[in-house]
Design a protein around this motif. Structure first.
Motif, PDB file in Angstrom:
ATOM      1  N   MET A 123       0.843  -1.199   0.000  1.00 52.49           N
ATOM      2  CA  MET A 123       0.000   0.000   0.000  1.00 52.49           C
ATOM      3  C   MET A 123       0.878   1.249   0.000  1.00 52.49           C
ATOM      4  O   MET A 123       1.888   1.288   0.696  1.00 52.49           O
ATOM      5  CB  MET A 123      -0.920   0.003   1.222  1.00 52.49           C
ATOM      6  CG  MET A 123      -1.894   1.176   1.264  1.00 52.49           C
ATOM      7  SD  MET A 123      -3.079   1.062   2.646  1.00 52.49           S
ATOM      8  CE  MET A 123      -1.999   1.316   4.056  1.00 52.49           C
ATOM      9  N   ASP A 124       0.503   2.234  -0.786  1.00 52.78           N
ATOM     10  CA  ASP A 124       1.251   3.482  -0.771  1.00 52.78           C
ATOM     11  C   ASP A 124       0.990   4.227   0.532  1.00 52.78           C
ATOM     12  O   ASP A 124       0.109   3.887   1.304  1.00 52.78           O
ATOM     13  CB  ASP A 124       0.904   4.352  -1.979  1.00 52.78           C
ATOM     14  CG  ASP A 124      -0.578   4.716  -2.051  1.00 52.78           C
ATOM     15  OD1 ASP A 124      -1.369   4.189  -1.248  1.00 52.78           O
ATOM     16  OD2 ASP A 124      -0.932   5.542  -2.909  1.00 52.78           O
ATOM     17  N   THR A 125       1.800   5.249   0.784  1.00 49.64           N
ATOM     18  CA  THR A 125       1.646   6.028   2.006  1.00 49.64           C
ATOM     19  C   THR A 125       0.858   7.300   1.716  1.00 49.64           C
ATOM     20  O   THR A 125       0.628   7.670   0.563  1.00 49.64           O
ATOM     21  CB  THR A 125       3.014   6.413   2.581  1.00 49.64           C
ATOM     22  OG1 THR A 125       3.655   7.346   1.682  1.00 49.64           O
ATOM     23  CG2 THR A 125       3.903   5.183   2.755  1.00 49.64           C
ATOM     24  N   MET A 126       0.471   7.978   2.788  1.00 51.24           N
ATOM     25  CA  MET A 126      -0.223   9.258   2.628  1.00 51.24           C
ATOM     26  C   MET A 126       0.645  10.247   1.857  1.00 51.24           C
ATOM     27  O   MET A 126       0.156  10.974   0.987  1.00 51.24           O
ATOM     28  CB  MET A 126      -0.568   9.845   3.999  1.00 51.24           C
ATOM     29  CG  MET A 126      -1.485   8.989   4.836  1.00 51.24           C
ATOM     30  SD  MET A 126      -1.842   9.805   6.408  1.00 51.24           S
ATOM     31  CE  MET A 126      -2.322   8.399   7.404  1.00 51.24           C
ATOM     32  N   ARG A 127       1.923  10.261   2.180  1.00 53.18           N
ATOM     33  CA  ARG A 127       2.805  11.216   1.504  1.00 53.18           C
ATOM     34  C   ARG A 127       2.998  10.849   0.040  1.00 53.18           C
ATOM     35  O   ARG A 127       3.225  11.726  -0.805  1.00 53.18           O
ATOM     36  CB  ARG A 127       4.148  11.274   2.228  1.00 53.18           C
ATOM     37  CG  ARG A 127       4.929  12.522   1.855  1.00 53.18           C
ATOM     38  CD  ARG A 127       6.136  12.685   2.735  1.00 53.18           C
ATOM     39  NE  ARG A 127       6.915  13.834   2.336  1.00 53.18           N
ATOM     40  CZ  ARG A 127       8.229  13.885   2.380  1.00 53.18           C
ATOM     41  NH1 ARG A 127       8.918  12.837   2.805  1.00 53.18           N
ATOM     42  NH2 ARG A 127       8.880  14.975   2.016  1.00 53.18           N
ATOM     43  N   ASP A 128       2.917   9.550  -0.300  1.00 53.31           N
ATOM     44  CA  ASP A 128       2.973   9.147  -1.707  1.00 53.31           C
ATOM     45  C   ASP A 128       1.841   9.792  -2.497  1.00 53.31           C
ATOM     46  O   ASP A 128       1.984  10.061  -3.699  1.00 53.31           O
ATOM     47  CB  ASP A 128       2.880   7.633  -1.840  1.00 53.31           C
ATOM     48  CG  ASP A 128       4.121   6.913  -1.361  1.00 53.31           C
ATOM     49  OD1 ASP A 128       5.194   7.534  -1.339  1.00 53.31           O
ATOM     50  OD2 ASP A 128       4.009   5.719  -0.986  1.00 53.31           O
ATOM     51  N   ARG A 129       0.705   9.998  -1.847  1.00 51.25           N
ATOM     52  CA  ARG A 129      -0.443  10.603  -2.528  1.00 51.25           C
ATOM     53  C   ARG A 129      -0.298  12.129  -2.658  1.00 51.25           C
ATOM     54  O   ARG A 129      -0.942  12.736  -3.516  1.00 51.25           O
ATOM     55  CB  ARG A 129      -1.733  10.315  -1.748  1.00 51.25           C
ATOM     56  CG  ARG A 129      -2.097   8.867  -1.638  1.00 51.25           C
ATOM     57  CD  ARG A 129      -2.677   8.327  -2.922  1.00 51.25           C
ATOM     58  NE  ARG A 129      -3.053   6.929  -2.741  1.00 51.25           N
ATOM     59  CZ  ARG A 129      -4.276   6.525  -2.416  1.00 51.25           C
ATOM     60  NH1 ARG A 129      -5.247   7.418  -2.255  1.00 51.25           N
ATOM     61  NH2 ARG A 129      -4.539   5.240  -2.244  1.00 51.25           N
ATOM     62  N   PHE A 130       0.499  12.723  -1.766  1.00 52.13           N
ATOM     63  CA  PHE A 130       0.527  14.185  -1.662  1.00 52.13           C
ATOM     64  C   PHE A 130       0.902  14.865  -2.977  1.00 52.13           C
ATOM     65  O   PHE A 130       0.136  15.688  -3.506  1.00 52.13           O
ATOM     66  CB  PHE A 130       1.490  14.601  -0.547  1.00 52.13           C
ATOM     67  CG  PHE A 130       1.807  16.067  -0.523  1.00 52.13           C
ATOM     68  CD1 PHE A 130       0.809  17.014  -0.340  1.00 52.13           C
ATOM     69  CD2 PHE A 130       3.118  16.506  -0.695  1.00 52.13           C
ATOM     70  CE1 PHE A 130       1.101  18.363  -0.326  1.00 52.13           C
ATOM     71  CE2 PHE A 130       3.422  17.852  -0.678  1.00 52.13           C
ATOM     72  CZ  PHE A 130       2.414  18.784  -0.490  1.00 52.13           C
ATOM     73  N   ALA A 131       2.061  14.554  -3.528  1.00 54.87           N
ATOM     74  CA  ALA A 131       2.513  15.260  -4.741  1.00 54.87           C
ATOM     75  C   ALA A 131       1.597  15.002  -5.935  1.00 54.87           C
ATOM     76  O   ALA A 131       1.238  15.952  -6.648  1.00 54.87           O
ATOM     77  CB  ALA A 131       3.951  14.884  -5.062  1.00 54.87           C
ATOM     78  N   PRO A 132       1.172  13.759  -6.215  1.00 57.15           N
ATOM     79  CA  PRO A 132       0.254  13.563  -7.347  1.00 57.15           C
ATOM     80  C   PRO A 132      -1.065  14.316  -7.201  1.00 57.15           C
ATOM     81  O   PRO A 132      -1.561  14.905  -8.170  1.00 57.15           O
ATOM     82  CB  PRO A 132       0.029  12.047  -7.361  1.00 57.15           C
ATOM     83  CG  PRO A 132       1.238  11.476  -6.714  1.00 57.15           C
ATOM     84  CD  PRO A 132       1.622  12.461  -5.653  1.00 57.15           C
ATOM     85  N   VAL A 133      -1.636  14.310  -5.995  1.00 58.63           N
ATOM     86  CA  VAL A 133      -2.912  15.003  -5.798  1.00 58.63           C
ATOM     87  C   VAL A 133      -2.740  16.504  -5.978  1.00 58.63           C
ATOM     88  O   VAL A 133      -3.516  17.163  -6.692  1.00 58.63           O
ATOM     89  CB  VAL A 133      -3.486  14.692  -4.397  1.00 58.63           C
ATOM     90  CG1 VAL A 133      -4.674  15.608  -4.085  1.00 58.63           C
ATOM     91  CG2 VAL A 133      -3.920  13.243  -4.318  1.00 58.63           C
ATOM     92  N   VAL A 134      -1.734  17.077  -5.356  1.00 54.76           N
ATOM     93  CA  VAL A 134      -1.549  18.523  -5.452  1.00 54.76           C
ATOM     94  C   VAL A 134      -1.110  18.927  -6.858  1.00 54.76           C
ATOM     95  O   VAL A 134      -1.465  20.009  -7.337  1.00 54.76           O
ATOM     96  CB  VAL A 134      -0.565  19.007  -4.370  1.00 54.76           C
ATOM     97  CG1 VAL A 134      -0.291  20.503  -4.511  1.00 54.76           C
ATOM     98  CG2 VAL A 134      -1.134  18.716  -2.984  1.00 54.76           C
TER      99      VAL A 134
END
Length: 306
Positions: free
Chosen positions: A1-12
């Motif tokens: 599973m990816d981490t919360m921070r892994d999601r940060f840059a793609p989402v922003v």
């Protein structure tokens, strides 16, 4: 599973494409994730270098021009080190930004105490007008990041962690969720501690509320839960123990009640160890939580299902 921070840059990065008001301000930390976004939006992805006071000040300056800045680094460098800028450049000037932290209370033990920030939410509690999101899963982090950036010009703190629950829930950026219902007390689990709380309370006749937005504090949900489950409340938070006890006491000010605040202790652990070892040392693993929760509720006659 990816981490919360892994999601940060793609989402922003997607938000940068979608909304010309959005800007990202970095202080070296996390720059690799925004390399493509910087090529596409060189005027809206800004790296100030290892200058955390300037990091927050630059974000406030962008907000004064009508931009929606997303400001990112480790929690200890985002809230604690530039606290004067958080207080004055954002609060005193009454402008908004989205502060997104990494490393949480002790997510990188090898970084030592300089990279730990168990007191970040308590510190923001000394200021007015902050929304604080504490997601417990990468899916929730994505939802709450979008919610934060789209929240007009409010001041929002999003606390990311490598610790995570096994599954994400449908959070809305406001209310506590009722995960389990009982009659012998209320346990409020914050963010990535939900799974440990559910394990710890297995078989106990208690209500479990799940909080991913802790400021504003959802007093209405807590009051409703205590009406059905009794007025003994245990708060289990992944940052400084007792951070939300005042908010819970205020929510229940018109009724007899007891509140126990569990979280990260004040004592500094001077060995690196692992995240799991820090969790256990602070009594936030499932076994320790069960002992502390049942010990507190025993005086109120908490019921245990057979």
């Amino acid at each position: 599973m990816d981490t919360m921070r892994d999601r940060f840059a793609p989402v922003v990065s997607r938000l940068l494409d979608e909304d010309p008001r959005v800007a990202v301000v970095l202080a070296e930390i996390g720059t690799d994730g925004f390399a493509e976004a910087e090529r596409k939006h060189p005027d809206r992805v800004i790296n100030v270098g290892i200058r955390e006071q300037l990091l927050v000040g630059a974000g406030a300056g962008l907000a004064l021009t009508g931009m929606r800045p997303v400001v990112h680094t480790f929690a200890s460098f985002l809230v604690e080190r530039p606290f004067e800028q958080v207080k004055l450049d954002l609060g005193h000037q009454d402008v908004g930004a989205v502060l997104v932290s990494a490393a949480a209370s002790f997510d990188w033990p090898a970084g030592g105490f300089t990279h730990m920030s168990p007191g970040d939410v308590a510190l923001l509690d000394t200021l007015d007008g902050w929304t604080v999101h504490v997601p417990g899963h990468p899916d929730e982090a994505e939802t709450l990041l979008r919610h934060a950036v789209g929240a007009g010009d409010d001041r929002v703190y999003v606390r990311l962690s490598v610790q995570s629950n096994q599954r994400g829930l449908a959070v809305d950026g406001a209310r506590f969720l009722t995960v389990r219902e009982g009659r012998g007390g209320v346990v409020v689990a914050v963010g990535p501690l939900l799974d440990a709380v559910l394990d710890a309370t297995e078989g106990l006749d208690v209500t479990v509320l799940y909080a991913t937005t802790v400021r504003p504090f959802d007093a209405a949900s807590l009051r409703r839960a205590t009406e059905a489950a009794g007025a003994d409340v245990v708060l289990v938070e992944p940052y400084l123990a007792g951070t939300s006890t005042a908010a819970a006491n205020d929510a229940l000010a018109d009724a007899p009640h007891r509140v126990l605040g569990l979280g990260v202790g004040r004592g500094e652990l001077r060995r690196y160890g692992t995240v799991e070892e820090h969790v256990a040392a602070h009594g936030l693993d499932a076994r320790s939580l069960r002992e502390r929760i049942t010990g507190f509720l025993a005086g109120a006659g908490a019921r245990v299902r057979s």
